[in-house]
Design an enzyme around this catalytic site. Structure first.
Site, PDB file in Angstrom:
ATOM      1  N   LYS A  34       8.605  -5.145  18.837  1.00 46.43           N
ATOM      2  CA  LYS A  34       7.533  -4.166  18.706  1.00 46.43           C
ATOM      3  C   LYS A  34       6.816  -3.999  20.042  1.00 46.43           C
ATOM      4  O   LYS A  34       7.177  -4.636  21.042  1.00 46.43           O
ATOM      5  CB  LYS A  34       6.577  -4.598  17.599  1.00 46.43           C
ATOM      6  CG  LYS A  34       7.276  -4.645  16.220  1.00 46.43           C
ATOM      7  CD  LYS A  34       6.363  -5.137  15.125  1.00 46.43           C
ATOM      8  CE  LYS A  34       5.294  -4.129  14.771  1.00 46.43           C
ATOM      9  NZ  LYS A  34       5.872  -2.916  14.122  1.00 46.43           N
ATOM     10  N   GLU A  41      11.341  -1.105  18.033  1.00 45.24           N
ATOM     11  CA  GLU A  41      10.349  -0.057  17.819  1.00 45.24           C
ATOM     12  C   GLU A  41      10.195   0.742  19.102  1.00 45.24           C
ATOM     13  O   GLU A  41       9.936   0.182  20.167  1.00 45.24           O
ATOM     14  CB  GLU A  41       9.007  -0.690  17.431  1.00 45.24           C
ATOM     15  CG  GLU A  41       7.882   0.311  17.247  1.00 45.24           C
ATOM     16  CD  GLU A  41       6.550  -0.383  17.009  1.00 45.24           C
ATOM     17  OE1 GLU A  41       6.279  -0.752  15.849  1.00 45.24           O
ATOM     18  OE2 GLU A  41       5.801  -0.578  17.993  1.00 45.24           O
ATOM     19  N   ARG A  71      -5.015 -12.953 -19.054  1.00 46.62           N
ATOM     20  CA  ARG A  71      -5.427 -12.345 -17.790  1.00 46.62           C
ATOM     21  C   ARG A  71      -4.404 -12.590 -16.677  1.00 46.62           C
ATOM     22  O   ARG A  71      -4.111 -11.695 -15.881  1.00 46.62           O
ATOM     23  CB  ARG A  71      -6.795 -12.878 -17.370  1.00 46.62           C
ATOM     24  CG  ARG A  71      -7.412 -12.182 -16.162  1.00 46.62           C
ATOM     25  CD  ARG A  71      -7.901 -10.803 -16.526  1.00 46.62           C
ATOM     26  NE  ARG A  71      -6.935  -9.744 -16.277  1.00 46.62           N
ATOM     27  CZ  ARG A  71      -6.903  -8.598 -16.948  1.00 46.62           C
ATOM     28  NH1 ARG A  71      -7.753  -8.368 -17.920  1.00 46.62           N
ATOM     29  NH2 ARG A  71      -6.000  -7.690 -16.666  1.00 46.62           N
ATOM     30  N   ASP A  93       8.534   5.035  15.778  1.00 45.66           N
ATOM     31  CA  ASP A  93       7.181   4.741  15.326  1.00 45.66           C
ATOM     32  C   ASP A  93       6.224   5.898  15.565  1.00 45.66           C
ATOM     33  O   ASP A  93       6.059   6.369  16.698  1.00 45.66           O
ATOM     34  CB  ASP A  93       6.666   3.494  16.047  1.00 45.66           C
ATOM     35  CG  ASP A  93       5.329   3.024  15.501  1.00 45.66           C
ATOM     36  OD1 ASP A  93       5.191   2.941  14.264  1.00 45.66           O
ATOM     37  OD2 ASP A  93       4.424   2.742  16.307  1.00 45.66           O
ATOM     38  N   LYS A  99       4.282  -5.868   5.072  1.00 46.11           N
ATOM     39  CA  LYS A  99       2.842  -5.725   4.837  1.00 46.11           C
ATOM     40  C   LYS A  99       2.546  -6.050   3.381  1.00 46.11           C
ATOM     41  O   LYS A  99       2.254  -5.186   2.559  1.00 46.11           O
ATOM     42  CB  LYS A  99       2.390  -4.320   5.222  1.00 46.11           C
ATOM     43  CG  LYS A  99       2.553  -4.032   6.710  1.00 46.11           C
ATOM     44  CD  LYS A  99       2.230  -2.601   7.062  1.00 46.11           C
ATOM     45  CE  LYS A  99       2.440  -2.353   8.552  1.00 46.11           C
ATOM     46  NZ  LYS A  99       2.195  -0.936   8.913  1.00 46.11           N
TER      47      LYS A  99
END
Length: 278
Positions: free
Chosen positions: A166, A194, A99, A215, A134
């Protein structure tokens, strides 16, 4: 080898999760000691394979004498029904490791397969596909390895290898130019900024941006931004990119296009391990 990845520690942690310091009670109850087992691992999906070496490591950890014939290498694009490896070894050990090996291989192969779909969708545009940060916590090195097997390039590996300014950084700093100037004054060589509006581009460039992340811009806005930048720095389209939209966005002339769903949303590949008669 996968950079910044401790394979032995990973295998230990994953097996510990399954065994919790104990044993595989099913295998020990059902299978007599010393029983041998032959198996074939195969992909039931069309897939781009990633994680073969790691999958093998689980079996070798529990049975150092296991015989493994690897039939496919990472990065291979295989049709459904393809055999990936053959194994012969101790039955208890193989079924205990099964597994963990499959979970890892299925997850990484799923990422590599989705990545290949996105790479194929932008062929001919000259644009390069990037992954993002991410990722599932603790699995970044593995997941970014899988995107490379699918044909993407890795973007930042972490917070340490480039500045990425950002919207929240800009909000705290006051404006784009101030945020970028502070990063430049700190001696940071790679400053990704960004921007979500055309009027932010010139202030960012004048302050020292070395890469612009455009963006959530639609195709007309991306074309306008690329024309304004005019090759002064690389440009990157990002935000809400799907297989349906990626080609048109890539064709605007952006240098890169980044896709978070490669590591956020890739479905696991269907890979199994089955008994094979001698």
């Amino acid at each position: 080898m996968i950079d910044n990845f401790d394979r032995d520690a990973f295998v230990t942690a994953v097996l510990d999760e399954d065994l919790l310091g104990g044993s595989d009670v099913t295998s020990e109850a059902v299978i007599p000691p010393g029983t041998r087992f032959q198996a074939v691992m195969d992909s039931r999906d069309i897939a781009v394979v990633a994680g073969m070496e790691i999958a093998e490591a689980f079996f070798r950890r529990l049975d150092p004498d296991v015989e493994i014939e690897r039939l496919i290498e990472d990065g291979a694009h295989v049709p459904a029904g393809t055999n990936l490896m053959r194994l012969t070894g101790k039955a208890r050990a193989m079924l205990t490791a099964e597994r963990s090996a499959l979970n890892t291989l299925q997850h990484l192969t799923g990422i590599a397969t989705m990545t290949r779909h996105y790479v194929e969708a932008i062929e001919g545009t000259g644009c390069i596909l990037l992954d993002t940060r991410k990722t599932i916590p603790g699995l970044r090195a593995l997941e970014k390895y899988a995107t490379r097997m699918g044909g993407a390039q890795n973007h930042r590996m972490g917070l340490w290898d480039a500045a990425m300014i950002k919207d929240n950084h800009v909000a705290v700093a006051g404006d784009v130019a101030t945020a970028v100037k502070r990063a430049a004054d700190a001696g940071i060589a790679d400053i990704i900024v960004e921007v979500d509006r055309i009027d932010q581009i010139e202030p960012a460039l004048r302050a020292g941006a070395t890469h612009l992340l455009l963006d959530n811009m639609d195709v007309p806005a991306l074309r306008e931004a690329v024309a304004l930048v005019d090759g002064r720095v690389p440009t990157e389209a990002s935000g809400g990119v799907t297989l349906d939209t990626i080609h048109d966005k890539a064709a605007t002339g952006v240098t890169y296009i980044s896709v978070g769903r490669l590591t956020q949303s890739a479905p696991a590949a269907d890979i199994g391990l089955d008994y094979a008669a001698a």
